[in-house]
Motif scaffolding. Structure first.
Motif, PDB file in Angstrom:
ATOM      1  N   PHE A 193       0.441  -0.924  -0.618  1.00 43.48           N
ATOM      2  CA  PHE A 193       0.043   0.177   0.082  1.00 43.48           C
ATOM      3  C   PHE A 193       0.630   0.884   0.200  1.00 43.48           C
ATOM      4  O   PHE A 193       0.293   1.812  -0.268  1.00 43.48           O
ATOM      5  CB  PHE A 193      -0.798   0.247   1.033  1.00 43.48           C
ATOM      6  CG  PHE A 193      -2.051   1.095   1.709  1.00 43.48           C
ATOM      7  CD1 PHE A 193      -3.016   1.417   0.003  1.00 43.48           C
ATOM      8  CD2 PHE A 193      -1.805   2.618   2.109  1.00 43.48           C
ATOM      9  CE1 PHE A 193      -3.763   2.144   0.726  1.00 43.48           C
ATOM     10  CE2 PHE A 193      -2.415   3.289   2.355  1.00 43.48           C
ATOM     11  CZ  PHE A 193      -3.330   3.516   1.376  1.00 43.48           C
ATOM     12  N   TYR A 194       1.969   1.344   1.154  1.00 46.21           N
ATOM     13  CA  TYR A 194       3.013   1.915   0.251  1.00 46.21           C
ATOM     14  C   TYR A 194       3.885   1.881   0.855  1.00 46.21           C
ATOM     15  O   TYR A 194       4.101   0.646   2.051  1.00 46.21           O
ATOM     16  CB  TYR A 194       2.151   3.341   2.120  1.00 46.21           C
ATOM     17  CG  TYR A 194       3.570   4.205   1.706  1.00 46.21           C
ATOM     18  CD1 TYR A 194       3.890   5.325   1.022  1.00 46.21           C
ATOM     19  CD2 TYR A 194       4.316   4.634   3.239  1.00 46.21           C
ATOM     20  CE1 TYR A 194       4.937   6.122   1.173  1.00 46.21           C
ATOM     21  CE2 TYR A 194       5.782   5.196   3.380  1.00 46.21           C
ATOM     22  CZ  TYR A 194       5.593   5.995   2.821  1.00 46.21           C
ATOM     23  OH  TYR A 194       6.565   7.173   2.719  1.00 46.21           O
ATOM     24  N   THR A 195       5.610   1.985   0.744  1.00 50.59           N
ATOM     25  CA  THR A 195       6.377   2.161   1.551  1.00 50.59           C
ATOM     26  C   THR A 195       7.441   3.232   0.931  1.00 50.59           C
ATOM     27  O   THR A 195       8.196   3.908  -0.244  1.00 50.59           O
ATOM     28  CB  THR A 195       7.148   0.961   0.945  1.00 50.59           C
ATOM     29  OG1 THR A 195       8.528   0.846   1.124  1.00 50.59           O
ATOM     30  CG2 THR A 195       7.637   0.725  -1.168  1.00 50.59           C
ATOM     31  N   SER A 196       8.489   3.065   2.186  1.00 55.43           N
ATOM     32  CA  SER A 196       9.197   4.676   2.372  1.00 55.43           C
ATOM     33  C   SER A 196      10.531   4.249   1.186  1.00 55.43           C
ATOM     34  O   SER A 196      11.400   5.404   1.514  1.00 55.43           O
ATOM     35  CB  SER A 196       9.655   5.358   3.265  1.00 55.43           C
ATOM     36  OG  SER A 196       9.780   4.235   4.487  1.00 55.43           O
ATOM     37  N   VAL A 229      -4.530  16.824  -6.115  1.00 51.43           N
ATOM     38  CA  VAL A 229      -3.699  15.926  -5.819  1.00 51.43           C
ATOM     39  C   VAL A 229      -3.783  14.534  -5.392  1.00 51.43           C
ATOM     40  O   VAL A 229      -4.888  14.383  -4.379  1.00 51.43           O
ATOM     41  CB  VAL A 229      -2.635  16.443  -4.556  1.00 51.43           C
ATOM     42  CG1 VAL A 229      -1.428  15.489  -4.790  1.00 51.43           C
ATOM     43  CG2 VAL A 229      -2.235  17.930  -5.151  1.00 51.43           C
ATOM     44  N   TYR A 230      -3.577  13.278  -6.118  1.00 52.21           N
ATOM     45  CA  TYR A 230      -3.501  12.350  -5.577  1.00 52.21           C
ATOM     46  C   TYR A 230      -3.402  11.984  -3.900  1.00 52.21           C
ATOM     47  O   TYR A 230      -2.491  11.299  -4.390  1.00 52.21           O
ATOM     48  CB  TYR A 230      -4.097  11.101  -7.055  1.00 52.21           C
ATOM     49  CG  TYR A 230      -5.100  11.546  -7.866  1.00 52.21           C
ATOM     50  CD1 TYR A 230      -6.117  11.146  -7.337  1.00 52.21           C
ATOM     51  CD2 TYR A 230      -4.819  12.660  -8.397  1.00 52.21           C
ATOM     52  CE1 TYR A 230      -7.313  11.174  -8.330  1.00 52.21           C
ATOM     53  CE2 TYR A 230      -5.937  13.039 -10.053  1.00 52.21           C
ATOM     54  CZ  TYR A 230      -6.917  12.730  -9.172  1.00 52.21           C
ATOM     55  OH  TYR A 230      -8.372  12.773 -10.538  1.00 52.21           O
ATOM     56  N   TYR A 231      -3.313  12.324  -3.393  1.00 50.03           N
ATOM     57  CA  TYR A 231      -2.328  11.828  -2.300  1.00 50.03           C
ATOM     58  C   TYR A 231      -2.952  10.208  -1.275  1.00 50.03           C
ATOM     59  O   TYR A 231      -2.584   9.471  -1.310  1.00 50.03           O
ATOM     60  CB  TYR A 231      -3.017  12.762  -0.978  1.00 50.03           C
ATOM     61  CG  TYR A 231      -3.259  11.847   0.438  1.00 50.03           C
ATOM     62  CD1 TYR A 231      -1.736  11.418   0.877  1.00 50.03           C
ATOM     63  CD2 TYR A 231      -3.777  11.634   1.466  1.00 50.03           C
ATOM     64  CE1 TYR A 231      -1.574  10.532   2.196  1.00 50.03           C
ATOM     65  CE2 TYR A 231      -3.715  10.895   2.985  1.00 50.03           C
ATOM     66  CZ  TYR A 231      -2.434  10.292   2.546  1.00 50.03           C
ATOM     67  OH  TYR A 231      -1.805  10.012   4.106  1.00 50.03           O
ATOM     68  N   ILE A 238      -1.387   3.996  -3.857  1.00 51.86           N
ATOM     69  CA  ILE A 238      -0.502   4.840  -4.768  1.00 51.86           C
ATOM     70  C   ILE A 238       0.422   5.533  -4.324  1.00 51.86           C
ATOM     71  O   ILE A 238       0.453   6.316  -3.077  1.00 51.86           O
ATOM     72  CB  ILE A 238      -1.746   5.707  -4.904  1.00 51.86           C
ATOM     73  CG1 ILE A 238      -1.447   7.325  -6.536  1.00 51.86           C
ATOM     74  CG2 ILE A 238      -2.552   6.686  -3.885  1.00 51.86           C
ATOM     75  CD1 ILE A 238      -3.009   7.903  -6.843  1.00 51.86           C
ATOM     76  N   TYR A 239       1.416   5.992  -4.890  1.00 50.62           N
ATOM     77  CA  TYR A 239       3.035   6.916  -4.249  1.00 50.62           C
ATOM     78  C   TYR A 239       3.741   7.058  -5.398  1.00 50.62           C
ATOM     79  O   TYR A 239       3.882   5.404  -6.613  1.00 50.62           O
ATOM     80  CB  TYR A 239       2.821   6.040  -3.293  1.00 50.62           C
ATOM     81  CG  TYR A 239       3.417   4.567  -3.124  1.00 50.62           C
ATOM     82  CD1 TYR A 239       4.990   4.351  -3.817  1.00 50.62           C
ATOM     83  CD2 TYR A 239       3.161   3.483  -2.689  1.00 50.62           C
ATOM     84  CE1 TYR A 239       5.511   3.043  -3.736  1.00 50.62           C
ATOM     85  CE2 TYR A 239       3.272   2.398  -2.941  1.00 50.62           C
ATOM     86  CZ  TYR A 239       4.943   1.603  -3.764  1.00 50.62           C
ATOM     87  OH  TYR A 239       5.244   0.450  -3.594  1.00 50.62           O
ATOM     88  N   PRO A 240       4.566   7.642  -5.733  1.00 52.83           N
ATOM     89  CA  PRO A 240       5.982   7.620  -6.731  1.00 52.83           C
ATOM     90  C   PRO A 240       6.541   6.293  -7.136  1.00 52.83           C
ATOM     91  O   PRO A 240       6.370   6.645  -8.264  1.00 52.83           O
ATOM     92  CB  PRO A 240       6.260   9.193  -6.207  1.00 52.83           C
ATOM     93  CG  PRO A 240       5.522   9.889  -5.364  1.00 52.83           C
ATOM     94  CD  PRO A 240       5.100   8.763  -4.487  1.00 52.83           C
TER      95      PRO A 240
END
Length: 373
Positions: free
Chosen positions: A5-8, A287-289, A351-353
């Protein structure tokens, strides 16, 4: 395939040298609260948003608490807001005895339904607290018109809205948080501009509100050990500011990439009858946060996606008026039917870049597979 879902980690590895250098500089120069990096970051936010003042605080939640206190959202005064949001948007009002007054949401934008605000205004109403959610801003033309008509302050919860801009009926696009009296951002790691821990920012064009915020964030002291107010210990960490300064260099690229991902989702999912996709309303720059869909059989779909290795999230599973902590307000099920319905259907997709196109395609394939059963 596994799709987080998200990773840094991907961003860190891509810009590792810059992040490491920023962290090393803070350590080498000697760690200080509200150090040079905090001041530099505040200036970068002022330049990016066009706000006259940017004041770094420890978190978006702290920003809401400080500003609610400063604006007098307490002691029985009423503040109109939305029940469809994160706890902090309303706990900041309730913390000092203010009364949250909820208004239902627009079914397409998930933001406060501005056509229902005026009917909730009473002699005790002192403010409006719009929340700009997920990918777009609330109707700030309506909100500012109502605030001026009834002499109400406006606190913009722009925790999720970094980069969003509203034009509406105006001559120019204005950044979220910089339209009302005061606004806040969160730099929680998953945000469009996210730190490697907690962080927040207050922005305003009002000199007095800016000065009070600076005082309140350091225990209420205008001069060291001289306290004019009962304030807080809420300073943006210098290390987080250094990290955020690196990310600010790439923020426009990150926003553009989020839009590209959103467009893939829209194109691949547009013909699935069981889904409703985001609808942008008003003259604004979204902006699609977060990319949310409304879906039939939400919980079954969510379980299927997780089983397929896809990370998702539900923002939000229960509206605030039905939460235990706000039971004293006397609301009941059915009071805000749109918010309640959305809570049962909404699902956030990854969704993340740094997510790859093929990963987004995989998510879409699995959603299509589920609804073909």
């Amino acid at each position: 395939m596994e799709v987080n879902f998200y990773t840094s980690q991907r961003e860190y590895l891509a810009k590792r040298e810059e992040f490491q250098q920023a962290i090393e500089n803070v350590l080498k120069d000697g760690i200080a609260t509200l150090g040079k990096e905090v001041k530099d970051f505040e200036k970068s936010i002022e330049d990016f948003t066009g706000a006259k003042h940017a004041i770094g605080v420890a978190s978006g939640t702290d920003g809401l608490i400080l500003t609610s206190d400063i604006l007098g959202y307490k002691n029985g005064k009423e503040i109109i807001t939305s029940p469809f949001t994160f706890l902090a948007s309303t706990s900041c009002i309730a913390r000092y005895g203010g009364k949250p007054v909820f208004v239902d949401i627009d079914p397409e934008t998930f933001n406060i339904d501005t056509t229902k605000i005026e009917e909730k205004i009473t002699k005790d109403t002192v403010g409006l607290l719009p929340i700009h959610l997920f990918c777009q801003m609330a109707n700030m033309d309506d909100i500012m018109d109502i605030s001026k008509k009834h002499n109400l302050s406006v606190l913009e919860d722009a925790a999720e809205a970094f980069g969003m801009r509203w034009k509406g009926k105006g001559d120019t696009y204005r950044h979220a948080g910089a339209i009302g009296d005061i606004g806040i951002f969160s730099f929680f790691p998953t945000k469009t501009l996210g730190a490697y821990g907690d962080g927040g920012m207050v922005i305003t064009n009002d000199d007095k509100l800016a000065e009070l915020t600076k005082i309140y964030r350091v225990h209420g002291a205008k001069a060291k050990y001289h306290y004019d107010y009962i304030g807080y210990n809420s300073r943006l960490d210098t290390m987080q500011a250094a990290i955020l300064l690196v990310k600010m260099k790439y923020i426009n690229d990150a926003i553009k990439r989020r839009e590209e991902i959103a467009n893939i989702y829209k194109e691949r999912l547009k013909d699935i009858e069981e889904l409703k996709l985001p609808v942008i309303k008003g003259d604004q720059m979204p902006v699609y946060y977060v990319f949310n869909i409304l879906c039939e059989k939400r919980d079954e779909l969510n379980a299927f996606l997780k089983k397929s290795g896809i990370g998702t999230s539900i923002y939000y599973p229960m509206p605030l008026h039905l939460q235990n902590c706000f039971s004293y307000l006397g609301y009941k099920k059915g009071d805000f039917p749109v918010a309640e319905k959305v809570c049962g259907e909404i699902l956030a997709l990854p969704i993340y870049p740094e997510i790859k196109d093929e990963e987004v395609e995989y998510v879409c394939e699995k959603i299509r597979e589920f609804y073909k059963k």
